[in-house]
Design an enzyme around this catalytic site. Sequence first.
Site, PDB file in Angstrom:
ATOM      1  N   GLY A   8       0.836  -1.211   0.000  1.00  0.00           N
ATOM      2  CA  GLY A   8       0.000   0.000   0.000  1.00  0.00           C
ATOM      3  C   GLY A   8       0.863   1.250   0.000  1.00  0.00           C
ATOM      4  N   GLY A  11      -0.595   4.557  -1.103  1.00  0.00           N
ATOM      5  CA  GLY A  11      -1.831   4.981  -0.445  1.00  0.00           C
ATOM      6  C   GLY A  11      -1.639   6.145   0.511  1.00  0.00           C
ATOM      7  N   GLN A  12      -2.662   6.375   1.328  1.00  0.00           N
ATOM      8  CA  GLN A  12      -2.678   7.547   2.210  1.00  0.00           C
ATOM      9  C   GLN A  12      -1.495   7.554   3.178  1.00  0.00           C
ATOM     10  OE1 GLN A  12      -5.762   7.641   5.141  1.00  0.00           O
ATOM     11  NE2 GLN A  12      -5.610   9.838   5.457  1.00  0.00           N
ATOM     12  N   ARG A  36      -1.078  -0.045  -7.940  1.00  0.00           N
ATOM     13  CA  ARG A  36      -1.294   0.857  -9.069  1.00  0.00           C
ATOM     14  C   ARG A  36      -0.160   0.711 -10.069  1.00  0.00           C
ATOM     15  NH1 ARG A  36      -2.990   6.181  -5.690  1.00  0.00           N
ATOM     16  NH2 ARG A  36      -4.525   5.085  -4.431  1.00  0.00           N
ATOM     17  N   TYR A 142     -15.387  -2.585   7.026  1.00  0.00           N
ATOM     18  CA  TYR A 142     -14.015  -2.122   7.284  1.00  0.00           C
ATOM     19  C   TYR A 142     -13.648  -2.393   8.752  1.00  0.00           C
ATOM     20  CZ  TYR A 142     -10.212   1.327   7.792  1.00  0.00           C
ATOM     21  OH  TYR A 142      -9.026   1.966   8.056  1.00  0.00           O
ATOM     22  N   LYS A 146     -10.883  -4.903  10.545  1.00  0.00           N
ATOM     23  CA  LYS A 146      -9.860  -4.394  11.464  1.00  0.00           C
ATOM     24  C   LYS A 146      -9.855  -5.212  12.766  1.00  0.00           C
ATOM     25  CE  LYS A 146      -7.872  -1.229   9.004  1.00  0.00           C
ATOM     26  NZ  LYS A 146      -6.531  -1.516   8.452  1.00  0.00           N
TER      27      LYS A 146
HETATM   28  N1  SER Z   1      -9.741   7.039   8.294  1.00  0.00           N
HETATM   29  C1  SER Z   1     -10.375   5.779   8.058  1.00  0.00           C
HETATM   30  C2  SER Z   1     -11.661   5.942   7.374  1.00  0.00           C
HETATM   31  O1  SER Z   1     -12.252   6.983   7.477  1.00  0.00           O
HETATM   32  C3  SER Z   1     -10.593   5.060   9.353  1.00  0.00           C
HETATM   33  O2  SER Z   1      -9.529   4.271   9.673  1.00  0.00           O
HETATM   34  O3  SER Z   1     -12.108   5.011   6.753  1.00  0.00           O
END
Ligand code: SER
Length: 321
Positions: A8, A11-12, A36, A142, A146
């Site tokens: 990743g 990614g962010q 990507r 999500y 986690k």
């Molecule tokens: N920042 C993430 C989200 O908004 C949460 O871990 O999905």
Amino acid sequence: MKRILVTGATGQIGSELTPALRQRYDADNVVAAGHRAAPSPALRAAGPFVALDVRDAKALAEVVRQYEIDTVYHLAALLSAVAEADPPRAWEINMQGLVNVLEVARQYRCAVFFPSSIAAFGPDAPRAHTPQVTSQRPRTIYGVTKVAGELLCDYYHQRYGVDTRGVRYPGLISHVAKPGGGTTDYAVEIFYAAVAGRPFRCPLRPDTALAMMYMEDALRAAIELMEADPASLTDRNAFNVAAMSFTPAEIAAAITAQVPGFTMTYEIDPLRQAIAEGWPESLDDSAARQQWGWQPAYDLTATVGEMLAKLAAKRAAGKEG
Ligand code: SER
């Protein structure tokens, strides 16, 4: 010498953690992996880059073998709102990806960093000063991935002795890569609007407080935890880490104090609003403070100052629209 793989990496978090790790451990020792086809030229030029889908266990094992990796920062995942759009895909990427990383870590004796999130809690957990150990009944796919990920990392440590470590991040704010499809994204996008002189349409209600953190702190948390003396760690994974808490109205006021003409209106997104209401507004991070000396450096005022300055500089250099 450490040999690190970052999944990743485009990614962010990865866009910033990868350069930070390259600075600390030498660029050649940090392999950036992204799904990507086109990583930024800077990422590709600064050290090794491999195109990798974490769902492909064989390809992952081959990268770990070829580069003699001993530590994996496993960041590849879908964020909360996009995950809700396709739960089976989110399960496959977030869960199967982690299973593949843990299996390869077991085989090749790698340490693993796994970022969990405030999303690992649900509406029945206390929203203020959420304890590290409390009810975890998330209502998002999500969040489910986690919680399962936290447990799986603990399992691989207990069962196989894999050196798994991880934190629960609040919403992350940064000026480098925009987050893709999260619930806390508004706290990043608001700055792009402010710097461009545009009004901002907020998808959350003005009084929805959430736990947040500036990216510098998030990167430091990951590196400090991975470097912590294992003898001082009673826990391994799912450390709450906290920095600040604010509502949309509060961050807008902090921005207006520095950008006087800034305006915000509300266009509530029911999905994101419902998700946010089930997440902590602040976290009790005493275990991280005690076991590995966690200490945040950025509060809301410092974050707003940095974000506005960095994005204004980017804009002046013609790098941001
Ligand atoms: N920042 C993430 C989200 O908004 C949460 O871990 O999905």
